[in-house]
Design an enzyme around this catalytic site. Sequence first.
Site, PDB file in Angstrom:
ATOM      1  N   LYS A  53      10.517 -12.647   8.109  1.00  0.00           N
ATOM      2  CA  LYS A  53      10.201 -13.640   9.148  1.00  0.00           C
ATOM      3  C   LYS A  53      10.752 -15.006   8.765  1.00  0.00           C
ATOM      4  O   LYS A  53      11.364 -15.693   9.590  1.00  0.00           O
ATOM      5  CB  LYS A  53       8.679 -13.722   9.360  1.00  0.00           C
ATOM      6  CG  LYS A  53       8.124 -12.485  10.081  1.00  0.00           C
ATOM      7  CD  LYS A  53       6.600 -12.414  10.076  1.00  0.00           C
ATOM      8  CE  LYS A  53       6.182 -11.063  10.654  1.00  0.00           C
ATOM      9  NZ  LYS A  53       4.730 -10.860  10.696  1.00  0.00           N
ATOM     10  N   GLN A  97      -0.653 -13.370   8.511  1.00  0.00           N
ATOM     11  CA  GLN A  97      -0.219 -11.980   8.343  1.00  0.00           C
ATOM     12  C   GLN A  97      -1.434 -11.059   8.202  1.00  0.00           C
ATOM     13  O   GLN A  97      -2.352 -11.337   7.428  1.00  0.00           O
ATOM     14  CB  GLN A  97       0.685 -11.890   7.103  1.00  0.00           C
ATOM     15  CG  GLN A  97       1.324 -10.537   6.876  1.00  0.00           C
ATOM     16  CD  GLN A  97       2.379 -10.170   7.907  1.00  0.00           C
ATOM     17  OE1 GLN A  97       2.922 -11.015   8.605  1.00  0.00           O
ATOM     18  NE2 GLN A  97       2.665  -8.887   8.027  1.00  0.00           N
ATOM     19  N   ASP A 120       1.737 -15.059  17.738  1.00  0.00           N
ATOM     20  CA  ASP A 120       1.503 -13.608  17.642  1.00  0.00           C
ATOM     21  C   ASP A 120       0.908 -13.059  18.944  1.00  0.00           C
ATOM     22  O   ASP A 120       0.967 -11.862  19.196  1.00  0.00           O
ATOM     23  CB  ASP A 120       0.481 -13.316  16.532  1.00  0.00           C
ATOM     24  CG  ASP A 120       1.108 -12.874  15.219  1.00  0.00           C
ATOM     25  OD1 ASP A 120       2.191 -12.264  15.254  1.00  0.00           O
ATOM     26  OD2 ASP A 120       0.488 -13.140  14.166  1.00  0.00           O
TER      27      ASP A 120
HETATM   28  N1  LIG Z   1      -0.032 -11.407  12.161  1.00  0.00           N
HETATM   29  C1  LIG Z   1       0.809 -10.388  12.076  1.00  0.00           C
HETATM   30  N2  LIG Z   1       1.873 -10.344  12.893  1.00  0.00           N
HETATM   31  C2  LIG Z   1       2.747  -9.290  12.831  1.00  0.00           C
HETATM   32  O1  LIG Z   1       3.737  -9.244  13.601  1.00  0.00           O
HETATM   33  C3  LIG Z   1       2.527  -8.254  11.858  1.00  0.00           C
HETATM   34  C4  LIG Z   1       1.402  -8.361  11.034  1.00  0.00           C
HETATM   35  N3  LIG Z   1       0.557  -9.419  11.168  1.00  0.00           N
HETATM   36  N4  LIG Z   1       1.139  -7.401  10.113  1.00  0.00           N
HETATM   37  C5  LIG Z   1       2.007  -6.267   9.899  1.00  0.00           C
HETATM   38  C6  LIG Z   1       2.874  -5.932  11.101  1.00  0.00           C
HETATM   39  C7  LIG Z   1       4.150  -5.210  10.705  1.00  0.00           C
HETATM   40  N5  LIG Z   1       5.233  -6.069  11.151  1.00  0.00           N
HETATM   41  C8  LIG Z   1       6.587  -5.850  10.890  1.00  0.00           C
HETATM   42  C9  LIG Z   1       7.535  -6.847  10.999  1.00  0.00           C
HETATM   43  C10 LIG Z   1       8.860  -6.622  10.644  1.00  0.00           C
HETATM   44  C11 LIG Z   1       9.280  -5.402  10.188  1.00  0.00           C
HETATM   45  C12 LIG Z   1      10.704  -5.210   9.764  1.00  0.00           C
HETATM   46  O2  LIG Z   1      11.431  -6.160   9.562  1.00  0.00           O
HETATM   47  N6  LIG Z   1      11.172  -3.951   9.599  1.00  0.00           N
HETATM   48  C13 LIG Z   1      12.505  -3.638   9.135  1.00  0.00           C
HETATM   49  C14 LIG Z   1      12.481  -3.034   7.722  1.00  0.00           C
HETATM   50  C15 LIG Z   1      11.588  -3.737   6.755  1.00  0.00           C
HETATM   51  C16 LIG Z   1      11.586  -3.127   5.356  1.00  0.00           C
HETATM   52  O3  LIG Z   1      12.674  -3.008   4.757  1.00  0.00           O
HETATM   53  O4  LIG Z   1      10.483  -2.762   4.868  1.00  0.00           O
HETATM   54  C17 LIG Z   1      13.110  -2.589  10.052  1.00  0.00           C
HETATM   55  O5  LIG Z   1      12.336  -1.858  10.692  1.00  0.00           O
HETATM   56  O6  LIG Z   1      14.330  -2.479  10.096  1.00  0.00           O
HETATM   57  C18 LIG Z   1       8.364  -4.389  10.091  1.00  0.00           C
HETATM   58  C19 LIG Z   1       7.035  -4.597  10.439  1.00  0.00           C
HETATM   59  C20 LIG Z   1       4.714  -7.203  11.688  1.00  0.00           C
HETATM   60  N7  LIG Z   1       3.390  -7.179  11.691  1.00  0.00           N
END
Ligand SMILES: Nc1nc(=O)c2c([nH]1)NC[C@@H]1CN(c3ccc(C(=O)N[C@@H](CCC(=O)O)C(=O)O)cc3)C=[N+]21
Length: 291
Positions: A53, A97, A120
């Site tokens: 992020k 988060q 969010d």
């Molecule tokens: N307040 C809050 N807001 C959120 O938006 C929030 C949260 N809490 N808690 C957890 C979940 C999970 N989440 C992700 C964000 C980016 C990837 C992301 O960048 N994924 C990459 C890979 C990441 C890696 O390499 O592990 C992809 O899918 O290509 C994944 C999951 C946001 N969340």
Amino acid sequence: MTARIIDGKALAEQVRGEIATRAAALAARGEQPCLAVLLIGADPASAVYVRNKVAGCEKAGIRSLRFDYSADVAPDVVMAKLAELNADPAVHGILVQLPLPPQFDEAAVLEAISVEKDVDGFHAENVGRLSQNQEAFIPCTPHGVMKMLESTGVPLAGAEAVVIGRSNIVGKPMAMLLTNAGATVTVCHSKTRDLAFHTRRADILVAAVGKPRFVTGAMIKPGAVVIDVGINRLTDGPDAGKLCGDVDFDSAAQVAGAITPVPGGVGPMTITMLLENTVISAERAARRSGR
Ligand SMILES: Nc1nc(=O)c2c([nH]1)NC[C@@H]1CN(c3ccc(C(=O)N[C@@H](CCC(=O)O)C(=O)O)cc3)C=[N+]21
Ligand SMILES: NC(=O)C1=CN([C@@H]2O[C@H](COP(=O)(O)OP(=O)(O)OC[C@H]3O[C@@H](n4cnc5c(N)ncnc54)[C@H](OP(=O)(O)O)[C@@H]3O)[C@@H](O)[C@H]2O)C=CC1
Ligand SMILES: [Mg+2]
């Protein structure tokens, strides 16, 4: 049949270009967009997401502030920081988060974020606005999924949509957005009696379960659009250490018409929608102060 792959990374890249242009225009008017991110505890997956992020902000010309707390921090300390950030006119977005350690009341933390800075879209007032189809901050993951669905050209009005998962951060807002778009929506969860009966009827299937490779090709209607929200790190087997989704990609891609990969699917779009919400918040602030 082999499904078309919906490239979330490429779509994210494209949308982030437009966001960077808007961020630069705001900065030129003296309203540099700024996101504050609070990370509590040392969960390695959360640390990766927060890093993504912050990096996404930097590339788009959005300032970011990061506040890290140990897992045993007193909730009052975090609440005081939220009050300070709410009052700071230089801050446009605030994200805590999730998940939070057990001493926290999650709902109380989310309510403590100013509605105007709740990028969010988790504050009860934004949830209520979304359910009334009013202007709101739309939760980033389901919003990103909607953009991906739009990119496929699949008609949403009248479509049979099935969402697996009923969490506050993914499943429920996803069902609400699909309902607002005119789909006929079924929400499945762990108490659902015959999951495959429902999923096999879906023109649009969204999996947000949190179980690796849970949805197989046999559960999918031929030609369906399959969106895999899951992010799971495999702990054993030949792919140990790798990320995988909630969908068994290989069997699903034989049946589906289009499918998202993991990684490189919904994840990058989630972050893109967070950047967009931060820019929207800054645009509103600039308008309010006549800039
Ligand atoms: N307040 C809050 N807001 C959120 O938006 C929030 C949260 N809490 N808690 C957890 C979940 C999970 N989440 C992700 C964000 C980016 C990837 C992301 O960048 N994924 C990459 C890979 C990441 C890696 O390499 O592990 C992809 O899918 O290509 C994944 C999951 C946001 N969340
Ligand atoms: N790509 C991204 O940007 C994001 C990815 N994620 C990922 O998405 C997944 C879901 O996240 P989240 O919604 O927070 O997870 P939750 O654990 O909060 O919710 C999971 C949902 O799946 C349901 N479920 C569990 N087991 C079954 C089953 N056997 N059959 C049917 N339904 C079942 C649960 O039902 P019940 O309610 O009855 O317990 C629950 O509603 C995770 O892998 C997470 O890491 C999350 C956020 C963003
Ligand atoms: Mg959860």
